[in-house]
Design a protein around this motif. Structure first.
Motif, PDB file in Angstrom:
ATOM      1  N   SER A 161       0.936  -1.381   0.215  1.00 34.66           N
ATOM      2  CA  SER A 161      -0.035  -0.136  -0.074  1.00 34.66           C
ATOM      3  C   SER A 161       0.911   1.414   0.135  1.00 34.66           C
ATOM      4  O   SER A 161       1.940   1.479   0.688  1.00 34.66           O
ATOM      5  CB  SER A 161      -0.921  -0.120   1.228  1.00 34.66           C
ATOM      6  OG  SER A 161      -1.699   1.151   1.503  1.00 34.66           O
TER       7      SER A 161
ATOM      8  N   LYS B 129      -0.457   4.161   0.433  1.00 32.43           N
ATOM      9  CA  LYS B 129      -1.036   5.277   1.243  1.00 32.43           C
ATOM     10  C   LYS B 129      -0.803   5.075   2.743  1.00 32.43           C
ATOM     11  O   LYS B 129      -0.344   6.247   3.502  1.00 32.43           O
ATOM     12  CB  LYS B 129      -2.378   4.996   1.196  1.00 32.43           C
ATOM     13  CG  LYS B 129      -3.202   5.053  -0.435  1.00 32.43           C
ATOM     14  CD  LYS B 129      -3.490   6.623  -0.479  1.00 32.43           C
ATOM     15  CE  LYS B 129      -4.101   6.735  -1.653  1.00 32.43           C
ATOM     16  NZ  LYS B 129      -4.215   8.224  -2.099  1.00 32.43           N
TER      17      LYS B 129
ATOM     18  N   TYR C 179      -5.990   0.634   3.311  1.00 34.96           N
ATOM     19  CA  TYR C 179      -5.857   1.879   1.996  1.00 34.96           C
ATOM     20  C   TYR C 179      -6.534   3.033   2.472  1.00 34.96           C
ATOM     21  O   TYR C 179      -5.926   4.185   2.084  1.00 34.96           O
ATOM     22  CB  TYR C 179      -6.189   1.231   0.913  1.00 34.96           C
ATOM     23  CG  TYR C 179      -5.997   2.073  -0.358  1.00 34.96           C
ATOM     24  CD1 TYR C 179      -4.804   2.025  -1.055  1.00 34.96           C
ATOM     25  CD2 TYR C 179      -7.119   2.803  -1.014  1.00 34.96           C
ATOM     26  CE1 TYR C 179      -4.712   2.999  -2.078  1.00 34.96           C
ATOM     27  CE2 TYR C 179      -7.005   3.570  -1.654  1.00 34.96           C
ATOM     28  CZ  TYR C 179      -5.664   3.801  -2.514  1.00 34.96           C
ATOM     29  OH  TYR C 179      -5.602   4.577  -3.730  1.00 34.96           O
ATOM     30  N   SER C 180      -7.518   2.981   3.025  1.00 31.79           N
ATOM     31  CA  SER C 180      -8.264   4.311   3.386  1.00 31.79           C
ATOM     32  C   SER C 180      -9.166   3.789   4.858  1.00 31.79           C
ATOM     33  O   SER C 180      -8.948   2.746   5.216  1.00 31.79           O
ATOM     34  CB  SER C 180      -9.231   4.662   2.252  1.00 31.79           C
ATOM     35  OG  SER C 180     -10.430   3.759   1.939  1.00 31.79           O
TER      36      SER C 180
ATOM     37  N   GLN D 139     -11.474   0.956   3.152  1.00 27.40           N
ATOM     38  CA  GLN D 139     -10.802   0.288   2.507  1.00 27.40           C
ATOM     39  C   GLN D 139      -9.574  -0.499   2.625  1.00 27.40           C
ATOM     40  O   GLN D 139      -8.795   0.032   3.471  1.00 27.40           O
ATOM     41  CB  GLN D 139     -10.456   0.936   0.908  1.00 27.40           C
ATOM     42  CG  GLN D 139     -11.668   0.993  -0.052  1.00 27.40           C
ATOM     43  CD  GLN D 139     -11.171   1.510  -1.300  1.00 27.40           C
ATOM     44  OE1 GLN D 139     -10.684   2.688  -1.446  1.00 27.40           O
ATOM     45  NE2 GLN D 139     -11.524   0.827  -2.262  1.00 27.40           N
TER      46      GLN D 139
ATOM     47  N   GLU E 169      -6.372  -2.801   0.966  1.00 28.53           N
ATOM     48  CA  GLU E 169      -5.539  -3.508  -0.151  1.00 28.53           C
ATOM     49  C   GLU E 169      -5.107  -4.717   0.054  1.00 28.53           C
ATOM     50  O   GLU E 169      -4.497  -5.163   1.219  1.00 28.53           O
ATOM     51  CB  GLU E 169      -4.215  -2.393  -0.360  1.00 28.53           C
ATOM     52  CG  GLU E 169      -3.809  -2.729  -1.831  1.00 28.53           C
ATOM     53  CD  GLU E 169      -2.773  -1.555  -2.260  1.00 28.53           C
ATOM     54  OE1 GLU E 169      -3.061  -1.088  -3.258  1.00 28.53           O
ATOM     55  OE2 GLU E 169      -1.818  -1.331  -1.715  1.00 28.53           O
TER      56      GLU E 169
ATOM     57  N   ARG F 263      -2.776  -6.468  -7.392  1.00 29.11           N
ATOM     58  CA  ARG F 263      -3.320  -6.042  -6.114  1.00 29.11           C
ATOM     59  C   ARG F 263      -4.763  -5.423  -6.388  1.00 29.11           C
ATOM     60  O   ARG F 263      -5.093  -4.661  -7.491  1.00 29.11           O
ATOM     61  CB  ARG F 263      -2.553  -4.972  -5.625  1.00 29.11           C
ATOM     62  CG  ARG F 263      -1.156  -5.479  -5.346  1.00 29.11           C
ATOM     63  CD  ARG F 263      -0.147  -4.411  -4.963  1.00 29.11           C
ATOM     64  NE  ARG F 263       1.068  -4.953  -4.866  1.00 29.11           N
ATOM     65  CZ  ARG F 263       2.290  -4.193  -4.575  1.00 29.11           C
ATOM     66  NH1 ARG F 263       2.060  -2.778  -4.326  1.00 29.11           N
ATOM     67  NH2 ARG F 263       3.477  -4.606  -4.401  1.00 29.11           N
TER      68      ARG F 263
ATOM     69  N   ARG G 228      -8.677  -3.986  -4.318  1.00 24.98           N
ATOM     70  CA  ARG G 228      -8.939  -3.305  -3.034  1.00 24.98           C
ATOM     71  C   ARG G 228     -10.645  -3.491  -2.594  1.00 24.98           C
ATOM     72  O   ARG G 228     -11.125  -4.018  -3.739  1.00 24.98           O
ATOM     73  CB  ARG G 228      -8.859  -1.828  -2.942  1.00 24.98           C
ATOM     74  CG  ARG G 228      -7.500  -1.170  -3.173  1.00 24.98           C
ATOM     75  CD  ARG G 228      -7.512   0.219  -3.495  1.00 24.98           C
ATOM     76  NE  ARG G 228      -6.007   0.354  -3.997  1.00 24.98           N
ATOM     77  CZ  ARG G 228      -5.753   1.436  -5.031  1.00 24.98           C
ATOM     78  NH1 ARG G 228      -6.842   2.110  -5.604  1.00 24.98           N
ATOM     79  NH2 ARG G 228      -4.435   1.651  -5.300  1.00 24.98           N
TER      80      ARG G 228
END
Length: 314
Positions: A203, A205, A236-237, A240, A242, A288, A290
């Motif tokens: 990731s 992020k 990821y967020s 979310q 990943e 990859r 998500r």
């Protein structure tokens, strides 16, 4: 099996709030017998609801048939929905009775039946025990009830079985909670710093990667070989995750078997991705992807007649 007198029981006073709710439901029915039935059933449900709250289990009474006046009128029902598990039937028992009766209409769609003894004044109730299923045409002797000591472990068994049915919970991995078959990479690979794992950059992020691996037995069709399914996840967020999925040969093997298919499938079985191994591949991986919290997917490994599928949810 312990007798009721030797088993753990739970006694509480039937307070004003409990009796007021029972009266409220019973008033919705004009037939005297039905009113009495609904009153007793409601008391039994509220007692079990309170007990489950005390031992840490969430309930959803509003989602139960016993909370619905229409269903109360159509059935002799005293169910209580335990969140994410199923329904417990809470059957009232008179103080003088030696048995608890389970109506035929509640034989199905129940994870258990709890006997709640009401004293003659209807001011005190005692949970005597439970049974897991109905036998003897719905009549259960109180002496055959299972002790409340076993109820918590029984509910946990059901919870675990529901998790297994749904699949592997990836969000639990962030809390270091793993199923026994999913092992740390160090247990299966001597050199996890090899470039092929490429886990540090899963990731771009956020940090917080978690990776586990599971041995997959390919069976007779692939010469009794085994491979390693590797799953790495990272936030990821806020909503979310990943995900990276790889397939490796076992430690000591250089290459994967050829024509081994690794697929990403939706919950409904739709093929989202596929990669096929060649004779000189020392690993393969899916692109990859998500997913949002609550979503599910399947990872499938196959070769000819052999197929194994693992379910996951985020």
């Amino acid at each position: 099996m312990q007798s009721v007198s030797e088993s753990l029981t739970f006694t509480i006073p039937l307070g004003l709030k409990c009796r007021t709710q029972a009266e409220k439901f019973s008033r919705k029915h004009s037939n005297p017998d039905k009113r009495q039935q609904v009153y007793a059933n409601t008391l039994a449900v509220t007692v079990v609801k309170f007990y489950l709250h005390c031992i840490g289990w969430e309930t959803e009474w509003e989602a139960s048939l016993s909370y619905n006046p229409l269903m109360q009128g159509l059935m002799d029902v005293a169910d209580l929905q335990v969140k994410d598990l199923g329904k417990l039937e809470c059957r009232p028992v008179l103080a003088s009775s030696q048995t608890v009766f389970i109506p035929p209409e509640v034989y199905e769609n129940r994870i258990g039946y709890i006997a709640v003894q009401l004293d003659e004044s209807l001011k005190t109730a005692t949970i005597l025990g439970f049974v897991r299923r109905v036998t003897n045409n719905g009549e259960i002797f109180l002496s055959d009830l299972e002790s409340l000591e076993n109820l918590v472990s029984y509910l946990h068994q059901i919870k675990q079985s529901e998790v297994l049915k749904k699949g592997v919970s990836l969000n639990q991995w962030f809390e270091n909670l793993f199923e026994n078959s999913w092992m740390a990479l160090e247990e299966l690979f001597s050199n996890i710093n090899d470039k092929k794992f490429a886990l540090r950059s899963i990731s771009s992020k956020r940090e917080g990667n978690v990776a586990r691996a599971k041995i997959i037995d390919l069976g007779l069709q692939v010469g009794n070989q085994s491979v390693v399914l590797l799953m790495a996840i990272a936030p990821y967020s806020k909503d979310q995750v990943e995900i990276l999925v790889q397939l490796h040969p076992l430690e000591g093997k250089t290459y994967l078997p050829s024509n081994l298919r690794l697929n990403l499938l939706s919950e409904l079985g739709e093929n989202m991705q596929e990669v096929v191994s060649r004779s000189n591949d020392n690993f393969i991986q899916l692109k990859r992807f998500r997913g949002y919290s609550g979503e599910g997917f399947n990872i499938q490994v196959s070769n000819g007649d052999f197929t194994i599928k693992e379910a996951f949810f985020i």
